[in-house]
Design a protein around this motif. Structure first.
Motif, PDB file in Angstrom:
ATOM      1  N   VAL A  90       0.842  -1.198   0.000  1.00 33.56           N
ATOM      2  CA  VAL A  90       0.000   0.000   0.000  1.00 33.56           C
ATOM      3  C   VAL A  90       0.875   1.245   0.000  1.00 33.56           C
ATOM      4  O   VAL A  90       1.776   1.382   0.832  1.00 33.56           O
ATOM      5  N   LEU A  91       0.609   2.149  -0.940  1.00 29.87           N
ATOM      6  CA  LEU A  91       1.265   3.451  -0.977  1.00 29.87           C
ATOM      7  C   LEU A  91       0.253   4.482  -0.508  1.00 29.87           C
ATOM      8  O   LEU A  91      -0.829   4.617  -1.086  1.00 29.87           O
ATOM      9  N   ARG A  92       0.590   5.222   0.530  1.00 28.22           N
ATOM     10  CA  ARG A  92      -0.327   6.196   1.132  1.00 28.22           C
ATOM     11  C   ARG A  92       0.064   7.598   0.670  1.00 28.22           C
ATOM     12  O   ARG A  92       1.162   8.068   0.961  1.00 28.22           O
ATOM     13  N   ILE A  93      -0.848   8.245  -0.050  1.00 30.87           N
ATOM     14  CA  ILE A  93      -0.570   9.549  -0.649  1.00 30.87           C
ATOM     15  C   ILE A  93      -1.559  10.585  -0.139  1.00 30.87           C
ATOM     16  O   ILE A  93      -2.765  10.336  -0.085  1.00 30.87           O
ATOM     17  N   GLY A  94      -1.055  11.760   0.209  1.00 26.62           N
ATOM     18  CA  GLY A  94      -1.914  12.889   0.539  1.00 26.62           C
ATOM     19  C   GLY A  94      -1.950  13.847  -0.633  1.00 26.62           C
ATOM     20  O   GLY A  94      -0.908  14.172  -1.206  1.00 26.62           O
ATOM     21  N   MET A  95      -3.154  14.303  -1.014  1.00 27.71           N
ATOM     22  CA  MET A  95      -3.280  15.209  -2.161  1.00 27.71           C
ATOM     23  C   MET A  95      -4.340  16.265  -1.895  1.00 27.71           C
ATOM     24  O   MET A  95      -5.399  15.958  -1.351  1.00 27.71           O
ATOM     25  N   THR A  96      -4.058  17.485  -2.298  1.00 22.73           N
ATOM     26  CA  THR A  96      -5.088  18.509  -2.294  1.00 22.73           C
ATOM     27  C   THR A  96      -5.984  18.262  -3.513  1.00 22.73           C
ATOM     28  O   THR A  96      -5.522  17.709  -4.524  1.00 22.73           O
ATOM     29  N   PRO A  97      -7.257  18.647  -3.452  1.00 23.73           N
ATOM     30  CA  PRO A  97      -8.174  18.360  -4.558  1.00 23.73           C
ATOM     31  C   PRO A  97      -7.706  18.878  -5.920  1.00 23.73           C
ATOM     32  O   PRO A  97      -7.961  18.256  -6.946  1.00 23.73           O
ATOM     33  N   THR A  98      -6.992  20.008  -5.923  1.00 26.49           N
ATOM     34  CA  THR A  98      -6.604  20.606  -7.202  1.00 26.49           C
ATOM     35  C   THR A  98      -5.261  20.104  -7.730  1.00 26.49           C
ATOM     36  O   THR A  98      -4.791  20.592  -8.754  1.00 26.49           O
ATOM     37  N   ALA A 111       1.530   2.694 -11.189  1.00 32.63           N
ATOM     38  CA  ALA A 111       0.592   1.574 -11.062  1.00 32.63           C
ATOM     39  C   ALA A 111       0.854   0.514 -12.128  1.00 32.63           C
ATOM     40  O   ALA A 111       0.780  -0.694 -11.853  1.00 32.63           O
ATOM     41  N   ARG A 112       1.164   0.949 -13.354  1.00 30.32           N
ATOM     42  CA  ARG A 112       1.441  -0.016 -14.423  1.00 30.32           C
ATOM     43  C   ARG A 112       2.706  -0.816 -14.134  1.00 30.32           C
ATOM     44  O   ARG A 112       2.777  -2.027 -14.436  1.00 30.32           O
ATOM     45  N   LYS A 113       3.707  -0.165 -13.543  1.00 26.65           N
ATOM     46  CA  LYS A 113       4.968  -0.840 -13.261  1.00 26.65           C
ATOM     47  C   LYS A 113       4.922  -1.655 -11.964  1.00 26.65           C
ATOM     48  O   LYS A 113       5.796  -2.504 -11.742  1.00 26.65           O
ATOM     49  N   ASN A 114       3.928  -1.386 -11.129  1.00 29.45           N
ATOM     50  CA  ASN A 114       3.834  -2.082  -9.842  1.00 29.45           C
ATOM     51  C   ASN A 114       2.399  -2.563  -9.612  1.00 29.45           C
ATOM     52  O   ASN A 114       1.669  -2.022  -8.765  1.00 29.45           O
ATOM     53  N   PRO A 115       1.980  -3.582 -10.352  1.00 26.30           N
ATOM     54  CA  PRO A 115       0.586  -4.046 -10.264  1.00 26.30           C
ATOM     55  C   PRO A 115       0.210  -4.653  -8.913  1.00 26.30           C
ATOM     56  O   PRO A 115      -0.973  -4.870  -8.651  1.00 26.30           O
ATOM     57  N   ASP A 116       1.198  -4.912  -8.064  1.00 27.41           N
ATOM     58  CA  ASP A 116       0.904  -5.482  -6.745  1.00 27.41           C
ATOM     59  C   ASP A 116       0.654  -4.412  -5.685  1.00 27.41           C
ATOM     60  O   ASP A 116       0.516  -4.730  -4.501  1.00 27.41           O
ATOM     61  N   VAL A 117       0.579  -3.157  -6.094  1.00 27.08           N
ATOM     62  CA  VAL A 117       0.436  -2.059  -5.142  1.00 27.08           C
ATOM     63  C   VAL A 117      -0.978  -1.480  -5.178  1.00 27.08           C
ATOM     64  O   VAL A 117      -1.516  -1.216  -6.254  1.00 27.08           O
ATOM     65  N   ASN A 118      -1.560  -1.294  -3.996  1.00 27.52           N
ATOM     66  CA  ASN A 118      -2.813  -0.562  -3.849  1.00 27.52           C
ATOM     67  C   ASN A 118      -2.503   0.842  -3.327  1.00 27.52           C
ATOM     68  O   ASN A 118      -1.406   1.092  -2.814  1.00 27.52           O
ATOM     69  N   PHE A 119      -3.482   1.735  -3.436  1.00 28.00           N
ATOM     70  CA  PHE A 119      -3.280   3.117  -3.016  1.00 28.00           C
ATOM     71  C   PHE A 119      -4.272   3.503  -1.919  1.00 28.00           C
ATOM     72  O   PHE A 119      -5.421   3.071  -1.935  1.00 28.00           O
ATOM     73  N   GLU A 120      -3.789   4.298  -1.001  1.00 27.45           N
ATOM     74  CA  GLU A 120      -4.647   4.901   0.029  1.00 27.45           C
ATOM     75  C   GLU A 120      -4.445   6.400  -0.073  1.00 27.45           C
ATOM     76  O   GLU A 120      -3.345   6.901   0.157  1.00 27.45           O
ATOM     77  N   VAL A 121      -5.505   7.118  -0.452  1.00 27.89           N
ATOM     78  CA  VAL A 121      -5.408   8.549  -0.710  1.00 27.89           C
ATOM     79  C   VAL A 121      -6.115   9.335   0.388  1.00 27.89           C
ATOM     80  O   VAL A 121      -7.258   9.035   0.744  1.00 27.89           O
ATOM     81  N   HIS A 122      -5.423  10.336   0.925  1.00 32.93           N
ATOM     82  CA  HIS A 122      -5.995  11.233   1.928  1.00 32.93           C
ATOM     83  C   HIS A 122      -6.107  12.622   1.314  1.00 32.93           C
ATOM     84  O   HIS A 122      -5.114  13.175   0.839  1.00 32.93           O
ATOM     85  N   ASP A 123      -7.312  13.173   1.303  1.00 31.89           N
ATOM     86  CA  ASP A 123      -7.536  14.526   0.796  1.00 31.89           C
ATOM     87  C   ASP A 123      -7.387  15.534   1.925  1.00 31.89           C
ATOM     88  O   ASP A 123      -7.639  15.228   3.095  1.00 31.89           O
ATOM     89  N   GLY A 124      -7.024  16.734   1.582  1.00 36.64           N
ATOM     90  CA  GLY A 124      -6.930  17.787   2.589  1.00 36.64           C
ATOM     91  C   GLY A 124      -6.243  19.006   2.025  1.00 36.64           C
ATOM     92  O   GLY A 124      -5.722  18.985   0.910  1.00 36.64           O
ATOM     93  N   ILE A 125      -6.244  20.085   2.801  1.00 34.45           N
ATOM     94  CA  ILE A 125      -5.509  21.265   2.401  1.00 34.45           C
ATOM     95  C   ILE A 125      -4.025  21.033   2.681  1.00 34.45           C
ATOM     96  O   ILE A 125      -3.649  20.086   3.385  1.00 34.45           O
ATOM     97  N   THR A 126      -3.193  21.886   2.141  1.00 31.54           N
ATOM     98  CA  THR A 126      -1.742  21.704   2.260  1.00 31.54           C
ATOM     99  C   THR A 126      -1.289  21.528   3.702  1.00 31.54           C
ATOM    100  O   THR A 126      -0.499  20.636   4.014  1.00 31.54           O
ATOM    101  N   TYR A 127      -1.780  22.376   4.611  1.00 28.92           N
ATOM    102  CA  TYR A 127      -1.309  22.315   5.999  1.00 28.92           C
ATOM    103  C   TYR A 127      -1.728  21.009   6.670  1.00 28.92           C
ATOM    104  O   TYR A 127      -0.988  20.435   7.468  1.00 28.92           O
ATOM    105  N   THR A 128      -2.923  20.517   6.346  1.00 24.81           N
ATOM    106  CA  THR A 128      -3.379  19.246   6.896  1.00 24.81           C
ATOM    107  C   THR A 128      -2.503  18.108   6.400  1.00 24.81           C
ATOM    108  O   THR A 128      -2.104  17.223   7.171  1.00 24.81           O
TER     109      THR A 128
END
Length: 282
Positions: A90-98, A111-128
């Motif tokens: 699992v790769l955990r990524i934080g991203m702002t909506p924009t 994702a194409r190079k690492n098909p065994d990986v799932n993603f966990e995405v956390h949304d928020g503003i930059t400071y969060t």
């Protein structure tokens, strides 16, 4: 302080009622109240103010609620990673909506190079997202300048100007290229995240703009523009939310923002994170 107590505390804080929290937790009210008294005694603080209509958080309670959210999110993420050990990484990524559009080509290639990986995405503003990174909730985060960069390593992914989103019936007089001085006769809407950044740019030119509205939701602000109330100033990547509105790029180099990929300084990236960094930095 136990994870279970934090889960109980969060439920009470969310519902504003011990009785309602007990109902949602499928337990009776007395043992729930007892657990909270135990937690308050351990921390030597009062977390709730009891009222006739329920409970409200004290200042200590508000701080614990913020930290409890991060801790419980981390516990949940860890449980998932452990459960998936030997199956999916699992790769955990934080991203702002924009910034999603900027990141998708990198994520797609990874994702194409690492098909065994799932993603966990956390949304928020930059400071969060910065705090999520520091607390270990995400492995990497995609953020915008301006922001503090102590405690992180980073690579620049994209640089973009600010845009003025203009009501269709409003006309701005200018000689060539839209400048801040050309907005002086128009009421403005600013995204609070960039208030100081933009106001400093005005101040550097000895200009005092008419700030009609400060907002926390850039997409909602577009509704104000559609009503013809004011001109909004936002990063260029907000174009996707401005369909049907007149947009002009601000010819102000001082207002250009950068999209950065950040990761924690002083911590050796895991092999999975390093593979992602290699794709983003090439």
């Amino acid at each position: 302080m136990e994870i279970r107590q934090l889960e109980y505390f969060r439920e009470i804080a969310t519902t504003g009622s011990i009785n309602e929290a007990a109902r949602r937790l499928n337990m009776s009210q007395p043992p729930l109240s007892y657990q909270m008294k135990q937690l308050e005694a351990e921390l030597n603080v009062t977390l709730f103010e009891r009222t006739r209509t329920g409970v409200t958080l004290t200042e200590a309670g508000k701080l614990l609620y913020e930290r409890a959210e991060n801790l419980l999110n981390f516990v949940s993420s860890t449980r998932q990673e452990v459960a998936e050990a030997g199956k999916k990484r699992v790769l955990r990524i934080g991203m702002t909506p924009t910034t999603v559009g900027t990141m998708m080509p990198f994520i797609s290639e990874f994702a194409r190079k690492n098909p065994d990986v799932n993603f966990e995405v956390h949304d928020g503003i930059t400071y969060t997202l910065y705090n999520y990174l520091m607390d270990g909730i995400v492995d990497v985060a995609v953020v915008r300048t301006p922001l503090r960069l102590d405690g992180v390593e980073y690579t620049e992914l994209h640089q973009e100007p600010m845009i003025a989103v203009i009501p269709s019936e409003m006309r701005l007089e200018r000689e060539c290229g839209l400048r801040l001085k050309d907005l002086m006769n128009s009421p403005l809407i600013l995204y609070r995240r960039y208030e100081k950044f933009i106001m400093d740019a005005f101040s550097a030119q000895n200009l005092t703009p008419d700030i009609f509205c400060l907002c926390d939701d850039a997409r909602g602000a577009m509704l104000w523009v559609r009503e013809g109330l004011a001109v909004a100033i936002f990063p260029e990547s907000m174009r996707c939310f401005c369909e049907g509105l007149h947009i002009e790029t601000l010819a102000e180099p001082a207002l250009e923002t950068k999209i950065l990929l950040i990761w924690k300084k002083g911590k050796q990236p895991t092999s999975l994170v390093q593979k992602f960094l290699d794709i983003c930095m090439k």
